[in-house]
Scaffold this active site. Structure first.
Site, PDB file in Angstrom:
ATOM      1  N   GLU A 119       3.919  -3.148  -8.274  1.00  0.00           N
ATOM      2  CA  GLU A 119       3.808  -2.897  -9.715  1.00  0.00           C
ATOM      3  C   GLU A 119       2.718  -1.859  -9.862  1.00  0.00           C
ATOM      4  O   GLU A 119       1.532  -2.173  -9.760  1.00  0.00           O
ATOM      5  CB  GLU A 119       3.471  -4.198 -10.459  1.00  0.00           C
ATOM      6  CG  GLU A 119       3.697  -4.119 -11.956  1.00  0.00           C
ATOM      7  CD  GLU A 119       2.522  -3.511 -12.703  1.00  0.00           C
ATOM      8  OE1 GLU A 119       2.679  -2.356 -13.168  1.00  0.00           O
ATOM      9  OE2 GLU A 119       1.480  -4.134 -12.821  1.00  0.00           O
ATOM     10  N   CYS A 175      -2.284  -1.155 -17.515  1.00  0.00           N
ATOM     11  CA  CYS A 175      -1.281  -0.274 -16.900  1.00  0.00           C
ATOM     12  C   CYS A 175      -0.207   0.170 -17.885  1.00  0.00           C
ATOM     13  O   CYS A 175       0.449   1.189 -17.663  1.00  0.00           O
ATOM     14  CB  CYS A 175      -0.653  -0.936 -15.682  1.00  0.00           C
ATOM     15  SG  CYS A 175       0.219  -2.466 -16.037  1.00  0.00           S
TER      16      CYS A 175
END
Length: 355
Positions: A214, A248
């Protein structure tokens, strides 16, 4: 030949435990999930205090909103659905194989490794841990060296609530992280930067370990010509400034109509004043998590200015390196050659790109 990896014995202990009970019952899995829930509820304030100390300033409300509550929600979801997830599911057999019957049986991977980043050190440990436990796995976690107080506390508390052959937490520096990634896990999950993701994938490849990455990236926010403008600015600023932009999926830059650039700057200043009055003294605005990240962000901003960009401060607060306080700032007149438009920003700088 002796294995020189200091973590091999830890992995083998979890492997041996999984081999003794390769398909844990739902009752066992639910017990582990409830233990994790109890840990979070009982250590909630201590975890928030540790993260605050690591960051220099991290509002407890943000830790609740973005780490504690989503973690508890994930546990409740797994407890509500896990028994059904375990059930075998019928599938149609191919015509050539009739009258055969086909069944899909969910099985644990075995021992799962989780490499945890520093920006949301609780949720990005607990979220994958919930999934792994619900699926019947044993788990090793490598905590970030950039949140040392929280990492040490989490390791200590996990050891109180779980057996060492159920969930094991590893702390340490980049050398330990390299040794961790090189272990032959049955599944390895990494959350972090693309640059480090390359190293993790390379280390895992030697063992043919399945890897889930990720990774960060540049997430644009787009304001269309007919958008509810004030609402859009407010939502973008909230997403950008929570955790001081160290998220993020925070908006990385804004694409907006050329005629609305000045209005965006004016509206953004009003929004920040409402969200963070007296920002320099506010306890509700997070610090940048480390000196290294602070200097990186200042370098991105100053490099953009040197290349022709303009900075638009959104508050009266000044940079405060001692506290790692970086006030929110917009950047206009940016171009694709600037570092701020090449790298994931991961902080409270927001370029405006007109169209």
């Amino acid at each position: 030949m002796t294995d020189s990896n200091p973590l091999t014995a830890d992995l083998q202990r979890l492997r041996d435990a999984q081999a003794r009970d390769p398909m844990p019952s739902w009752a066992q899995r639910a017990t582990r999930l409830r233990a994790l829930e109890t840990l979070l509820r009982e250590q909630r304030e201590a975890f928030a205090a540790a993260i605050h100390a690591d960051f220099g300033q991290r509002p407890a409300e943000e830790t609740d909103l973005l780490e504690i509550f989503p973690s508890l929600s994930a546990i409740r979801h797994a407890l509500g659905h896990g028994r059904r997830w375990m059930k075998p599911r019928r599938r149609l057999a191919d015509l050539l194989f009739l009258p055969a019957r086909t069944e899909l049986r969910p099985q644990p991977r075995g021992v799962v490794g989780i490499i945890v980043p520093w920006n949301y050190p609780l949720y990005l440990a607990v979220g994958p841990l919930v999934d792994a436990l619900a699926a019947g796995n044993r788990v090793m976690l490598k905590m970030s060296e950039f949140t040392p107080r929280f990492s040490a506390l989490f390791a200590e508390q996990v050891a109180r609530y779980f057996q060492p052959d159920e969930v094991l937490v590893v702390t340490g520096d980049a050398v330990v992280a390299q040794a961790f990634a090189a272990l032959p896990f049955d599944q390895l999950l990494f959350t972090g930067s693309t640059a480090v993701g390359h190293h993790v994938m390379r280390a895992a490849a030697a063992n043919l370990t399945p890897v889930t990455l990720e990774l960060g990236g540049k997430s644009p926010a787009i304001i269309g010509p007919g958008a509810r403008f004030d609402n859009a600015v407010e939502r973008i600023l909230f997403g950008k400034l929570v955790n001081a932009g160290q998220t993020c999926i925070a908006p990385d830059y804004v694409l907006l109509p050329r005629a609305q650039v000045a209005a965006f700057i004016t509206t953004a200043r009003c929004v920040v004043t409402q969200m963070y009055p007296q920002l320099a003294q506010s306890t509700q605005y997070a610090s940048v998590a480390s000196d290294r990240q602070y200097q990186r962000l200042v370098g991105l901003r100053d490099g953009a200015v040197a290349a022709g960009a303009r900075v638009h401060p959104l508050s009266e607060a000044a940079d405060d390196p001692a506290r790692r306080l970086l006030p929110p700032q917009l950047l206009s007149e940016v171009n694709d050659g600037m570092g701020v438009m090449q790298e994931e920003i991961f902080g409270p700088l927001l370029p405006l790109v007109p169209y």
